[in-house]
Design a protein around this motif. Structure first.
Motif, mmCIF file in Angstrom:
data_model
loop_
_atom_site.group_PDB
_atom_site.id
_atom_site.type_symbol
_atom_site.label_atom_id
_atom_site.label_comp_id
_atom_site.label_asym_id
_atom_site.label_seq_id
_atom_site.Cartn_x
_atom_site.Cartn_y
_atom_site.Cartn_z
ATOM 1 N N GLN A 244 0.707 -1.251 0.109
ATOM 2 C CA GLN A 244 0.014 -0.061 0.097
ATOM 3 C C GLN A 244 0.748 1.201 -0.016
ATOM 4 O O GLN A 244 0.682 2.195 -0.563
ATOM 5 N N ASN A 245 2.007 1.270 0.724
ATOM 6 C CA ASN A 245 2.919 2.209 0.904
ATOM 7 C C ASN A 245 4.154 1.824 0.716
ATOM 8 O O ASN A 245 5.072 1.780 1.716
ATOM 9 N N PRO A 246 4.814 1.450 -0.456
ATOM 10 C CA PRO A 246 6.113 0.662 -0.340
ATOM 11 C C PRO A 246 7.499 1.551 -0.035
ATOM 12 O O PRO A 246 8.135 0.897 0.318
ATOM 13 N N LYS A 247 7.269 2.816 -0.346
ATOM 14 C CA LYS A 247 8.466 3.563 0.029
ATOM 15 C C LYS A 247 8.661 3.670 1.691
ATOM 16 O O LYS A 247 9.917 3.771 2.092
ATOM 17 N N ARG A 248 7.621 3.242 2.479
ATOM 18 C CA ARG A 248 7.956 3.302 3.862
ATOM 19 C C ARG A 248 7.873 1.757 4.503
ATOM 20 O O ARG A 248 8.447 1.465 5.221
ATOM 21 N N ALA A 249 6.881 0.916 3.756
ATOM 22 C CA ALA A 249 6.645 -0.284 4.189
ATOM 23 C C ALA A 249 7.682 -1.404 3.983
ATOM 24 O O ALA A 249 8.149 -1.865 4.946
ATOM 25 N N VAL A 250 8.447 -1.076 2.632
ATOM 26 C CA VAL A 250 9.505 -1.926 2.195
ATOM 27 C C VAL A 250 10.647 -1.953 3.067
ATOM 28 O O VAL A 250 11.312 -2.920 3.571
ATOM 29 N N PRO A 251 11.174 -0.698 3.443
ATOM 30 C CA PRO A 251 12.495 -0.838 4.369
ATOM 31 C C PRO A 251 12.224 -1.004 5.753
ATOM 32 O O PRO A 251 12.984 -1.674 6.301
ATOM 33 N N MET A 252 10.931 -0.517 6.278
ATOM 34 C CA MET A 252 10.699 -1.065 7.569
ATOM 35 C C MET A 252 10.776 -2.425 7.745
ATOM 36 O O MET A 252 11.113 -3.029 8.640
#
Length: 600
Positions: free
Chosen positions: A262-270
Motif C-alpha cells: 500500500q505504501n512501498p517507500k515506507r513499508a518495504v524498508p521497515m
C-alpha cells in the motif's frame, strides 16, 4: 556471399544494447497487481519466507559437520553479511518500489545484460530453494510416521546411486509444492492469510524451543570433554557461515512484493529491517540451545531439534517441534512460490523473458501462468534432486545476487539522477543550485590534490575504480580463503599478494569516496557508501569461495543457459530495444509500469 568482420560501428551499437539502462523514474501507483499488503503483511511474509529449513534442518547439519557449538558464531557472521546486503535492498526498495527485486535494481544501474543474468539467477534461486524446502518438509512429515513413506517408496522404486540425485523420488515433496502453488494462484490476500496462520504456529514453537531448551541446557556440552566450543576451527566456522547464508534467504520476498504494498517507500524498508532483526535473534538463540541440550556430535542432521528433545526423553516436545517445522517450511515454500513468478513477471513486462509470463489473471490479479509453470518445474526438481545439492546451489546463487546488488548501489550513488520532474518526492539535496557538482565528479575540496582525476567525465573514473575494487576483493578473498599452499605460492609471495590486494582495495575505496555522491532528501540511503557495499562485496565473495566446486559448476552451466535465452529472445524483444527501432515512438507508460491498458 562472403561474410566479413563486423564493423566498429555495429560492434559499438551491439555493446550499447547490452549496457542500456532502464530509466529510474518515479514509480506511480498504476499497476495491474493489487495493492493490498501493509507493513505488517510484508514483515510476516519476510519472516515466513526466512524461518524454515534453515532453522530446523541446517542448524543440526552445520553443528555436527562444520562448526560444532560455534554454529551460533556461523549464524552471526551470516547475519552480518545479510545486514550489509539488506541495507542495499532497503535503499533500492525505497527508490524503486516495483516488482523485480535485484533484477530491477541491476537494470537501473548496471545495464540490461547484467540485469537479465541476475534475474535469471534469482529465478533459479527460488526454483531450487523451494524444491529444497519441500524436501526438508517431507522429511519431517515422514519422520512423524516413522519413515513409512520413505520405506514404501524405496521398496517399490528402489535406491538411486547417481550424483546430484536423491536416493529415491520424493513424491510427497512434489505433491506439497503443487498444493502450495494452488493456494498462491488464488491471490496475494489468500496466500498472505495462510502465511500468517502457519507463521503464528511457527513463532510459538520457536518460543517453546528456546524456553525449554534453556531449562534443559547442560554447559558441559561445550567443554573440552565433548570436543570444545569450536572443534573444526575458524575454517569450520566460515564454512558453516557460507551454508548458514541459506537460512536467511527470505527477505527478498519483501522487495519483490513492493508493487503490491500500500505504501512501498515506507513499508518495504521497515519490513526488511524488522524481519532481519527478529530472524537473526531467533537463529542465534535456537542454535545456542540446540548444542546445550545434547552434545553436538550426537545430533541427527536431518531433524536435529526434534531429535535433541527425543534424546533427553521429551518425546512429546519432539512431536511439537516436528509440527512447528512442518508449518515453518511450508510458509517458506509459499513465499518462494509467491515470489518466483513475480520476478518472471517483471522480466516479461520488460520484454526480456517470454511474454506469456506477463499475463495477470483478471480476477485474482496474480501472474497465474508463472505460478503454474514454475510450480510444476519446482515439483520436478524436488522429486529428483538431493537436498544438499539444492541447498548449495541456492546459497551460491544468492551470494552472487547480493554481490551485484552491492555493486549496483555504488554505481547508482555516483550516477547523475534523472530530471527533478520525474523523481517525485525523493529529490537530490541541493539540486536547485546550478553550481553544485554532479554525482560522479571529484569533490571540489579534493581537486587541488587529485587533479589527475578531474579530467574525466562524471562517473567515468568511478566505473574504472569500481572494477579495480571488485578485482582486488576477489584476489584478497582468494588469498585469505585458500592460503599460500593451495595457490602454490612461497611464503613471501603469499604475504606480498595479501598486502598488494589489501592496499589496492583500500585505495579504491578512498578514490570512490573522493567523488561526489547523489543525496536524496526523502528516501533511505545506505550509510557509509562506498564502505558498506564494499564490505558486502568482500564478505559475499569470501563465502562463495567456501562452497564446493560442484556448486560453481552448476552455477556456470545455468548462467550459460541463461545467456542462450537472452541472446536468443531477450535482447531482441526488450522494451528498450523497441524504443530504439526506427519509426517507433516510446510507449506512453513509464518504464517501471506494466503493459496493461490504462483507464480512459
Amino acid at each position: 556471399m562472403a561474410w566479413g568482420l563486423p564493423s566498429t560501428t555495429s560492434l559499438a551499437r551491439f555493446c550499447q544494447k547490452l549496457n542500456r539502462l532502464k530509466p529510474l523514474e518515479e514509480s506511480t501507483t498504476e499497476t495491474s497487481l493489487r495493492r493490498c499488503l501493509t507493513t505488517l503483511d510484508l514483515t510476516l511474509m519476510g519472516m515466513g519466507a526466512t524461518v524454515g529449513s534453515g532453522l530446523y534442518v541446517l542448524s543440526g547439519t552445520v553443528a555436527k559437520e562444520m562448526a560444532g557449538p560455534a554454529v551460533l558464531v556461523s549464524y552471526s557472521i551470516a547475519a552480518v553479511a545479510f545486514l550489509l546486503a539488506a541495507l542495499c535492498y532497503v535503499e533500492f526498495g525505497a527508490r524503486v518500489p516495483r516488482t523485480g527485486s535485484a533484477y530491477l535494481f541491476t537494470y537501473v544501474s548496471m545495464g540490461e545484460l547484467w540485469a537479465f543474468l541476475i534475474g535469471w539467477n534469482v529465478l533459479l534461486e527460488y526454483l531450487f530453494g523451494g524444491a529444497a524446502v519441500a524436501r526438508a518438509s517431507s522429511s519431517y512429515l515422514d519422520a512423524i510416521f516413522n519413515h513409512s513413506i520413505r520405506n514404501f517408496t524405496m521398496a517399490h522404486v528402489g535406491i538411486w546411486q547417481v550424483p546430484f540425485l536423491a536416493q529415491f523420488p520424493d513424491f510427497l515433496a512434489a505433491g506439497v509444492i503443487l498444493l502450495a502453488s494452488t493456494f498462491v494462484s488464488c491471490g496475494a490476500r489468500v496466500s498472505s492469510w495462510l502465511n500468517h496462520v502457519l507463521l503464528a504456529i511457527n513463532m510459538l514453537v520457536i518460543l517453546f524451543i528456546i524456553i525449554l531448551g534453556f531449562v534443559l541446557a547442560r554447559p558441559h556440552n561445550w567443554s573440552a570433554d565433548e570436543g570444545g566450543f569450536a572443534p573444526f576451527g575458524f575454517s569450520g566456522i566460515m564454512a558453516g557461515a557460507a551454508t548458514c547464508f541459506y537460512a536467511f534467504l527470505g527477505f527478498g520476498v519483501i522487495a519483490a512484493s513492493s508493487e503490491e504494498a500500500q505504501n512501498p517507500k515506507r513499508a518495504v524498508p521497515m519490513a526488511i529491517i524488522i524481519t532481519l532483526g527478529l530472524v537473526a535473534g531467533a537463529y542465534i538463540l535456537v542454535s545456542t540451545v540446540l548444542t546445550l541440550i545434547v552434545p553436538w556430535h550426537s545430533l541427527d542432521p536431518d531433524s536435529a531439534l526434534a531429535d535433541a528433545f527425543y534424546q533427553r526423553g521429551y518425546s512429546w516436545a519432539a512431536f511439537i517441534v516436528a509440527a512447528g517445522a512442518i508449518c515453518a517450511m511450508n510458509t517458506v515454500l509459499l513465499s518462494d512460490i509467491f515470489t518466483l513468478p513475480r520476478i518472471v513477471y517483471a522480466m516479461a513486462t520488460d520484454g526480456l523473458f517470454f511474454q506469456v509470463f506477463a499475463h495477470v489473471h483478471p480476477r485474482t490479479q496474480v501472474p497465474v501462468v508463472g505460478i503454474l509453470v514454475f510450480g510444476v518445474l519446482m515439483a520436478f526438481l524436488a522429486l529428483l534432486l538431493d537436498l544438499q545439492t539444492l541447498v548449495q546451489f541456492r546459497s551460491i546463487s544468492v551470494l552472487l545476487t547480493f554481490t551485484f546488488v552491492a555493486i549496483s548501489i555504488i554505481v547508482l550513488r555516483f550516477h547523475k539522477s534523472p530530471p527533478a520532474s520525474s523523481l517525485g518526492p525523493a529529490r537530490p539535496v541541493g539540486s536547485e543550485q546550478a553550481s553544485a557538482p554532479e554525482p560522479g565528479q571529484l569533490r571540489p575540496a579534493l581537486r587541488p590534490y587529485l587533479g589527475f582525476l578531474g579530467g574525466y567525465r562524471p562517473g567515468a573514473a568511478v566505473a574504472w575504480v569500481l572494477r579495480v575494487l571488485v578485482a582486488s576483493a576477489i584476489t584478497l578473498d582468494c588469498v585469505l580463503v585458500f592460503g599460500g599452499s593451495a595457490l602454490h605460492l612461497p611464503p613471501w609471495g603469499h604475504t606480498l599478494l595479501l598486502l598488494l590486494s589489501s592496499v589496492v582495495f583500500l585505495l579504491s575505496l578512498l578514490v570512490l569516496w573522493a567523488h561526489q555522491q547523489q543525496r536524496l532528501e526523502d528516501a533511505f540511503q545506505v550509510p557509509m557508501v562506498p564502505l558498506t557495499p564494499a564490505l558486502s562485496i568482500l564478505l559475499n565473495i569470501s563465502l562463495m569461495l567456501q562452497l564446493s566446486y560442484l556448486s560453481w559448476l552448476s552455477l556456470s552451466i545455468c548462467l550459460l543457459i541463461g545467456l542462450l535465452v537472452y541472446f536468443g529472445y531477450g535482447i531482441w524483444h526488450s522494451k528498450e530495444n523497441q524504443r530504439e527501432l526506427p519509426g517507433l515512438q516510446a510507449p506512453a507508460q513509464e518504464p517501471g509500469c506494466t503493459q496493461q491498458p490504462t483507464s480512459p
